[in-house]
Motif scaffolding. Structure first.
Motif, PDB file in Angstrom:
ATOM      1  N   ASN A 184      43.709-105.687 -13.441  1.00 23.58           N
ATOM      2  CA  ASN A 184      43.403-105.322 -14.828  1.00 23.58           C
ATOM      3  C   ASN A 184      42.508-106.415 -15.073  1.00 23.58           C
ATOM      4  N   ILE A 185      41.216-105.967 -15.893  1.00 23.21           N
ATOM      5  CA  ILE A 185      40.221-106.778 -16.301  1.00 23.21           C
ATOM      6  C   ILE A 185      40.511-107.489 -17.580  1.00 23.21           C
ATOM      7  N   SER A 186      40.872-108.709 -17.666  1.00 19.85           N
ATOM      8  CA  SER A 186      41.149-109.502 -19.035  1.00 19.85           C
ATOM      9  C   SER A 186      39.841-110.106 -19.142  1.00 19.85           C
TER      10      SER A 186
ATOM     11  N   TRP B 193      26.879-110.672 -16.568  1.00 18.46           N
ATOM     12  CA  TRP B 193      25.603-109.670 -16.912  1.00 18.46           C
ATOM     13  C   TRP B 193      26.432-108.108 -16.726  1.00 18.46           C
ATOM     14  N   SER B 194      26.044-107.382 -17.695  1.00 17.15           N
ATOM     15  CA  SER B 194      26.495-105.797 -17.997  1.00 17.15           C
ATOM     16  C   SER B 194      26.097-105.418 -19.139  1.00 17.15           C
ATOM     17  N   GLU B 195      26.406-104.357 -19.505  1.00 12.50           N
ATOM     18  CA  GLU B 195      25.934-103.825 -20.885  1.00 12.50           C
ATOM     19  C   GLU B 195      26.641-104.231 -22.327  1.00 12.50           C
ATOM     20  N   PHE B 196      27.839-105.009 -21.790  1.00 10.33           N
ATOM     21  CA  PHE B 196      28.771-105.625 -22.658  1.00 10.33           C
ATOM     22  C   PHE B 196      28.223-106.065 -24.007  1.00 10.33           C
ATOM     23  N   HIS B 197      27.300-106.890 -23.781  1.00 13.35           N
ATOM     24  CA  HIS B 197      26.592-107.364 -24.888  1.00 13.35           C
ATOM     25  C   HIS B 197      25.716-106.464 -25.801  1.00 13.35           C
ATOM     26  N   ASP B 198      25.162-105.651 -24.976  1.00 11.77           N
ATOM     27  CA  ASP B 198      24.222-104.616 -25.658  1.00 11.77           C
ATOM     28  C   ASP B 198      25.073-103.899 -26.598  1.00 11.77           C
ATOM     29  N   VAL B 199      26.342-103.367 -26.027  1.00 12.40           N
ATOM     30  CA  VAL B 199      27.077-102.672 -26.855  1.00 12.40           C
ATOM     31  C   VAL B 199      27.653-103.480 -28.283  1.00 12.40           C
ATOM     32  N   ALA B 200      28.110-104.719 -28.033  1.00 11.42           N
ATOM     33  CA  ALA B 200      28.234-105.493 -28.969  1.00 11.42           C
ATOM     34  C   ALA B 200      27.387-106.177 -30.029  1.00 11.42           C
TER      35      ALA B 200
ATOM     36  N   LEU C  31      40.366-109.741 -32.425  1.00 13.95           N
ATOM     37  CA  LEU C  31      41.087-108.753 -31.672  1.00 13.95           C
ATOM     38  C   LEU C  31      40.900-109.016 -30.298  1.00 13.95           C
ATOM     39  N   TYR C  32      39.580-109.374 -29.814  1.00  9.52           N
ATOM     40  CA  TYR C  32      39.241-109.621 -28.459  1.00  9.52           C
ATOM     41  C   TYR C  32      40.054-110.453 -27.802  1.00  9.52           C
ATOM     42  N   PRO C  33      40.272-111.520 -28.123  1.00  7.46           N
ATOM     43  CA  PRO C  33      41.197-112.585 -27.387  1.00  7.46           C
ATOM     44  C   PRO C  33      42.728-112.183 -27.422  1.00  7.46           C
TER      45      PRO C  33
ATOM     46  N   SER D 159      31.159 -96.274 -15.424  1.00  4.07           N
ATOM     47  CA  SER D 159      29.672 -95.923 -15.660  1.00  4.07           C
ATOM     48  C   SER D 159      28.929 -97.118 -15.604  1.00  4.07           C
ATOM     49  N   ALA D 160      29.369 -98.147 -15.828  1.00  3.70           N
ATOM     50  CA  ALA D 160      28.456 -99.536 -15.905  1.00  3.70           C
ATOM     51  C   ALA D 160      29.008-100.680 -15.823  1.00  3.70           C
ATOM     52  N   GLY D 161      28.281-101.667 -15.600  1.00  6.20           N
ATOM     53  CA  GLY D 161      28.845-103.032 -15.444  1.00  6.20           C
ATOM     54  C   GLY D 161      29.756-103.368 -14.413  1.00  6.20           C
TER      55      GLY D 161
ATOM     56  N   ASP E 217      37.813 -90.276 -22.761  1.00 11.15           N
ATOM     57  CA  ASP E 217      37.562 -91.208 -23.781  1.00 11.15           C
ATOM     58  C   ASP E 217      38.803 -91.894 -24.016  1.00 11.15           C
ATOM     59  N   LEU E 218      38.962 -93.231 -23.525  1.00 14.22           N
ATOM     60  CA  LEU E 218      40.384 -93.574 -23.753  1.00 14.22           C
ATOM     61  C   LEU E 218      40.802 -94.375 -24.924  1.00 14.22           C
ATOM     62  N   THR E 219      39.843 -93.894 -25.963  1.00 11.80           N
ATOM     63  CA  THR E 219      40.596 -94.267 -27.354  1.00 11.80           C
ATOM     64  C   THR E 219      41.289 -93.057 -27.857  1.00 11.80           C
TER      65      THR E 219
HETATM   66  N1  LIG Z   1      30.678-108.668 -19.570  1.00 11.06           N
HETATM   67  C1  LIG Z   1      31.212-109.726 -20.130  1.00 11.06           C
HETATM   68  O1  LIG Z   1      30.867-110.885 -20.551  1.00 11.06           O
HETATM   69  C2  LIG Z   1      32.825-109.781 -19.788  1.00 11.06           C
HETATM   70  C3  LIG Z   1      33.388-111.143 -19.904  1.00 11.06           C
HETATM   71  C4  LIG Z   1      35.054-110.828 -19.952  1.00 11.06           C
HETATM   72  C5  LIG Z   1      35.561-109.712 -19.884  1.00 11.06           C
HETATM   73  N2  LIG Z   1      34.603-108.590 -19.776  1.00 11.06           N
HETATM   74  C6  LIG Z   1      35.479-107.222 -19.619  1.00 11.06           C
HETATM   75  O2  LIG Z   1      34.930-106.692 -18.459  1.00 11.06           O
HETATM   76  C7  LIG Z   1      35.428-105.131 -18.894  1.00 11.06           C
HETATM   77  C8  LIG Z   1      34.062-104.467 -18.596  1.00 11.06           C
HETATM   78  O3  LIG Z   1      32.950-104.520 -19.231  1.00 11.06           O
HETATM   79  P1  LIG Z   1      31.559-104.652 -18.897  1.00 11.06           P
HETATM   80  O4  LIG Z   1      31.194-106.105 -19.180  1.00 11.06           O
HETATM   81  O5  LIG Z   1      31.439-104.242 -17.557  1.00 11.06           O
HETATM   82  O6  LIG Z   1      30.756-103.864 -19.891  1.00 11.06           O
HETATM   83  P2  LIG Z   1      29.945-102.557 -20.059  1.00 11.06           P
HETATM   84  O7  LIG Z   1      28.872-102.635 -19.078  1.00 11.06           O
HETATM   85  O8  LIG Z   1      29.600-102.303 -21.236  1.00 11.06           O
HETATM   86  O9  LIG Z   1      30.877-101.281 -19.355  1.00 11.06           O
HETATM   87  C9  LIG Z   1      32.136-100.979 -20.178  1.00 11.06           C
HETATM   88  C10 LIG Z   1      32.502 -99.764 -19.359  1.00 11.06           C
HETATM   89  O10 LIG Z   1      33.540 -99.425 -20.327  1.00 11.06           O
HETATM   90  C11 LIG Z   1      33.434 -97.784 -20.618  1.00 11.06           C
HETATM   91  N3  LIG Z   1      33.927 -97.377 -21.843  1.00 11.06           N
HETATM   92  C12 LIG Z   1      33.702 -97.892 -22.734  1.00 11.06           C
HETATM   93  N4  LIG Z   1      34.122 -97.216 -24.176  1.00 11.06           N
HETATM   94  C13 LIG Z   1      35.247 -96.401 -23.312  1.00 11.06           C
HETATM   95  C14 LIG Z   1      35.954 -95.519 -23.884  1.00 11.06           C
HETATM   96  N5  LIG Z   1      36.165 -95.093 -25.046  1.00 11.06           N
HETATM   97  N6  LIG Z   1      36.483 -94.471 -23.029  1.00 11.06           N
HETATM   98  C15 LIG Z   1      36.452 -94.899 -21.683  1.00 11.06           C
HETATM   99  N7  LIG Z   1      35.438 -95.556 -21.212  1.00 11.06           N
HETATM  100  C16 LIG Z   1      34.823 -96.425 -22.136  1.00 11.06           C
HETATM  101  C17 LIG Z   1      31.997 -97.626 -20.458  1.00 11.06           C
HETATM  102  O11 LIG Z   1      31.757 -96.345 -20.047  1.00 11.06           O
HETATM  103  P3  LIG Z   1      31.229 -95.213 -21.115  1.00 11.06           P
HETATM  104  O12 LIG Z   1      30.310 -95.842 -22.234  1.00 11.06           O
HETATM  105  O13 LIG Z   1      30.393 -94.444 -20.564  1.00 11.06           O
HETATM  106  O14 LIG Z   1      32.299 -94.704 -21.886  1.00 11.06           O
HETATM  107  C18 LIG Z   1      31.731 -98.708 -19.460  1.00 11.06           C
HETATM  108  O15 LIG Z   1      31.690 -98.017 -18.144  1.00 11.06           O
HETATM  109  C19 LIG Z   1      35.878-104.897 -20.354  1.00 11.06           C
HETATM  110  O16 LIG Z   1      37.279-104.963 -20.333  1.00 11.06           O
HETATM  111  C20 LIG Z   1      35.224-106.339 -20.611  1.00 11.06           C
HETATM  112  O17 LIG Z   1      36.202-106.652 -21.934  1.00 11.06           O
HETATM  113  C21 LIG Z   1      33.337-108.517 -19.868  1.00 11.06           C
END
Ligand SMILES: NC(=O)c1ccc[n+]([C@@H]2O[C@H](COP(=O)([O-])OP(=O)(O)OC[C@H]3O[C@@H](n4cnc5c(N)ncnc54)[C@H](OP(=O)(O)O)[C@@H]3O)[C@@H](O)[C@H]2O)c1
Length: 327
Positions: free
Chosen positions: A148-150, A199-206, A164-166, A23-25, A72-74
């Motif tokens: 697998n996205i690490s 660039w994604s929503e990752f850091h907004d969520v964090a 936990l992240y690393p 759904s994002a990123g 919801d994968l949690t």
């Molecule tokens: N952005 C970075 O700087 C970065 C760097 C290294 C690795 N990564 C890794 O890249 C991957 C993708 O992150 P991103 O950067 O694309 O972040 P993002 O834009 O925040 O996207 C995260 C995705 O995970 C889904 N998600 C979150 N919680 C979930 C849940 N409980 N159940 C199912 N889906 C869930 C979200 O969808 P919903 O909210 O709709 O569920 C969203 O589609 C992650 O594994 C992250 O650790 C990111």
């Protein structure tokens, strides 16, 4: 793989990719990339409206058959439920992208256990379980791709804050290496993809977008480039570890040369991820003092002051860790 060719001649060979966190990123970028490559898609995440929007976009642009399955994968039951829903629809998974994830900032003992347990569930257990469900089916058919996205964080031996992240990312990396070996002769290619800041929503969520936007532009990766690197590597069976971008290739190499214990001592001084999100906070029973989290917002991990941002701030999304459907 070109859609027209396959549809006109051997329709039964049409390949389908399951993407978690679509759904994002990076996950959404992956969906766009594979749709253009001719794959059909199964898109999963929690936000249905967002997934449907991606599905509409891709079926309009490429004629992709995109199936939306929210999960919801949690939830520990989610991977088996997802697999059952996929079978019920008569679909199979030829290409699995384990991408869904997030970071929980804050010192380990300050963050509620259920928040950290959820993170382990989505970023370790669900990743392993989805590989365990779909890997054997791929091997039986003699074709499969598992991405697998690490993260480059997998190479960091210890971090003060966000412990936990690393750890979970190192698990994903090691699991992928093992599976790549086990599937060596089965036609199933497995890679662990290790992006740096993307660039994604990752850091907004964090909850650390403002702080992260201070990083220089060369440290940022674009999602579509991360995805094309990942896809090309898994197709060519390169890796099984793929580090994205020259900055992070250098960093990962250096981190593997320097003894872990030295880096661990340096990392102990950092406070990059120490700012806890209020909604994750454990009841304050921990008595020993921590460094001020405000300090971390203005300092880089090396302790020097952050340079002024050169990179334009991307659209920020205000959301809590427990995302609402704001699709
Ligand atoms: N952005 C970075 O700087 C970065 C760097 C290294 C690795 N990564 C890794 O890249 C991957 C993708 O992150 P991103 O950067 O694309 O972040 P993002 O834009 O925040 O996207 C995260 C995705 O995970 C889904 N998600 C979150 N919680 C979930 C849940 N409980 N159940 C199912 N889906 C869930 C979200 O969808 P919903 O909210 O709709 O569920 C969203 O589609 C992650 O594994 C992250 O650790 C990111």
């Amino acid at each position: 793989m070109k859609r027209g060719f396959i549809l006109n001649t051997r329709p039964t060979q049409q390949k389908t990719a399951l993407i978690t966190g679509a759904s994002a990123g990076i996950g959404r970028d992956y969906a766009r990339y594979l749709a253009a490559e001719g794959y059909d898609l199964i898109l999963t995440a929690r936000r249905k409206a967002r997934l449907e929007e991606v599905a509409r976009e891709l079926s309009g642009a490429f004629g992709t058959q995109a199936t939306v399955l929210t999960a919801d994968l949690t939830d520990p039951a989610a991977p088996t439920k997802l697999a059952a829903d996929i079978r019920k629809k008569g679909l199979q998974v030829d290409y699995l992208v384990n991408n869904a994830g997030y970071q929980v900032p804050g010192f380990f003992d300050r963050v509620r256990w259920d928040v950290q347990r959820d993170m382990i569930q989505i970023m370790m257990t669900a990743v392993a379980e989805l590989c365990h469900i779909f890997g054997p089916e791929m091997a039986a058919r003699g074709f499969g791709r598992i991405v697998n996205i690490s993260s480059v964080a997998a190479f960091v031996p210890g971090q003060a804050g966000g412990a936990l992240y690393p750890s979970v990312k190192a698990f994903v990396l090691r699991l992928s290496q093992s599976l790549a070996t086990e599937y060596q002769t089965a036609g199933v290619h497995v890679v662990a993809v290790c992006p740096g800041f993307t660039w994604s929503e990752f850091h907004d969520v964090a909850g650390n977008r403002a702080q992260m936007n201070k990083l220089p532009g060369f440290m940022w990766l674009d999602g579509p480039k991360v995805v094309s690197d990942a896809h090309k590597a898994v197709e060519a069976r390169r890796g099984p570890v793929v580090v994205n971008g020259w900055v992070y290739k250098v960093l990962a190499t250096v981190l593997q040369i320097i003894p872990d214990n030295w880096i661990g001592r340096l990392a102990a001084r950092g406070t990059r991820n120490s700012s806890i999100r209020p909604e994750d906070a454990r009841d304050a029973t921990v008595s020993h003092a921590r460094k001020s989290s405000t300090k971390s917002a203005t300092k880089k991990p090396n302790g020097k002051s952050s340079r002024k941002a050169k990179t334009p701030a991307r659209k920020t999304v205000k959301r809590t860790g427990k995302r609402a459907d704001n699709g």
